[in-house]
Design a protein around this motif. Structure first.
Motif, PDB file in Angstrom:
ATOM      1  N   GLY A 275      34.400  33.466  39.359  1.00 53.40           N
ATOM      2  CA  GLY A 275      34.367  34.411  38.246  1.00 53.40           C
ATOM      3  C   GLY A 275      34.372  35.855  38.704  1.00 53.40           C
ATOM      4  N   LEU A 276      33.572  36.176  39.724  1.00 52.41           N
ATOM      5  CA  LEU A 276      33.541  37.539  40.242  1.00 52.41           C
ATOM      6  C   LEU A 276      34.882  37.934  40.853  1.00 52.41           C
ATOM      7  N   SER A 277      35.554  36.978  41.495  1.00 50.85           N
ATOM      8  CA  SER A 277      36.875  37.252  42.066  1.00 50.85           C
ATOM      9  C   SER A 277      37.883  37.604  40.976  1.00 50.85           C
ATOM     10  N   ALA A 278      37.776  36.935  39.832  1.00 45.66           N
ATOM     11  CA  ALA A 278      38.681  37.226  38.723  1.00 45.66           C
ATOM     12  C   ALA A 278      38.452  38.635  38.188  1.00 45.66           C
ATOM     13  N   VAL A 279      37.197  39.046  38.098  1.00 40.69           N
ATOM     14  CA  VAL A 279      36.889  40.401  37.640  1.00 40.69           C
ATOM     15  C   VAL A 279      37.440  41.432  38.619  1.00 40.69           C
TER      16      VAL A 279
END
Length: 288
Positions: free
Chosen positions: A42-46
């Motif tokens: 999820g953090l990578s997507a942000v």
């Protein structure tokens, strides 16, 4: 329907990205990923969203020396071979604290973009051939295939009169073949390399949707190639790059790009989108 507006393509891409993230989290969870893997995903997507916006806003305004950009990409691969993380003889990753980033995922979108725009500079093609050699020595057949397809797509669109770019395409193709016939000793991780098969076993519908979304990753680049002729070479080259990575996941023991667990492919997709969906500049970057 012919797409004629980058705004429409951006909206389509945003929907595709949102669906991809939701399905990715569900798929890697179903394939047995731990909770911290979901957080990293999820953090990578942000972060990828931020990179796409940043690159799209400023990239085309810079007066890049394309051969220098490609040389920097090659240098990153050299540093990975010298100081990267080694697993079963493969050196494809750089360690950033607890996270290991797949170097080729980060640098190849830039190298492909530069190659597709750099046919006026005779220094670009030899550097691209060097990058293809480095990928072979990293034991990364998926990236070797993806890079060869991208170079071929860019050359076929631009049809350069020089023989050097065509020779580079042939060399990259031969090296990709050599990479694929070499044995791959890395074990598959269920929620990385084996994502689609393991998700299909756990939930056939989710596995099918994940496969469709993964195959659809090149769609925004194809749409840009249709809508913006001045960006066709770079857009089709990037579409070919992602097609190669997808083929690696489907036919070899390689990560499922973006949908499988891993920060680097998600960041790479964001960077690739920023390169082709960015704001127009009054003048294209010079080739030398």
């Amino acid at each position: 329907m012919k797409v004629s507006d980058l705004g429409v393509i951006r909206l389509f891409t945003a929907v595709l990205a949102a669906a991809g993230l939701a399905v990715s989290l569900a798929a890697i969870g179903a394939a047995g990923a731990p909770r911290n893997a979901l957080i990293v995903q999820g953090l990578s997507a942000v972060l990828a969203l931020g990179l796409a916006l940043l690159v799209g806003r400023f990239w085309r305004r810079a007066r890049w020396r394309l051969w220098v950009l490609m040389a920097a990409c090659g240098l990153a691969l050299v540093l990975t071979l010298m100081n990267g993380v080694s697993l079963e003889g493969a050196k494809r990753w750089l360690a950033l604290g607890p996270i290991q980033l797949h170097t080729a995922s980060i640098v190849l979108p830039f190298a492909v973009w530069a190659f597709a725009k750099g046919f006026g500079d005779r220094r670009a093609a030899p550097i691209a051939a060097l990058i293809a050699f480095l990928l072979l020595y990293q034991h990364d057949a998926a990236s070797s295939l993806a890079f060869a397809l991208a170079l071929a797509a860019g050359a076929l669109v631009e049809r350069p009169r020089q023989l050097t770019p065509w020779a580079c395409v042939i060399v990259a193709g031969l090296l990709a073949y050599a990479a694929w016939v070499a044995p791959d000793t890395l074990p598959a991780v269920p929620y990385v390399e084996g994502l689609l098969a393991n998700t299909m076993k756990a939930n056939p519908v989710l596995g099918f949707v994940a496969g469709v979304l993964m195959i659809g990753l090149p769609a925004p680049f194809l749409a840009v190639a249709q809508a913006r002729p001045e960006r066709r070479a770079e857009a089709l080259a990037l579409a070919a790059l992602w097609t190669g990575w997808i083929a690696g996941a489907l036919f070899g023991n390689y990560p499922a790009p973006v949908l499988g667990y891993g920060a680097a492919p998600i960041l790479a997709w964001g960077l690739s989108l920023g390169l082709v969906l960015g704001d127009s500049a009054n003048q294209d970057p010079p080739a030398s």
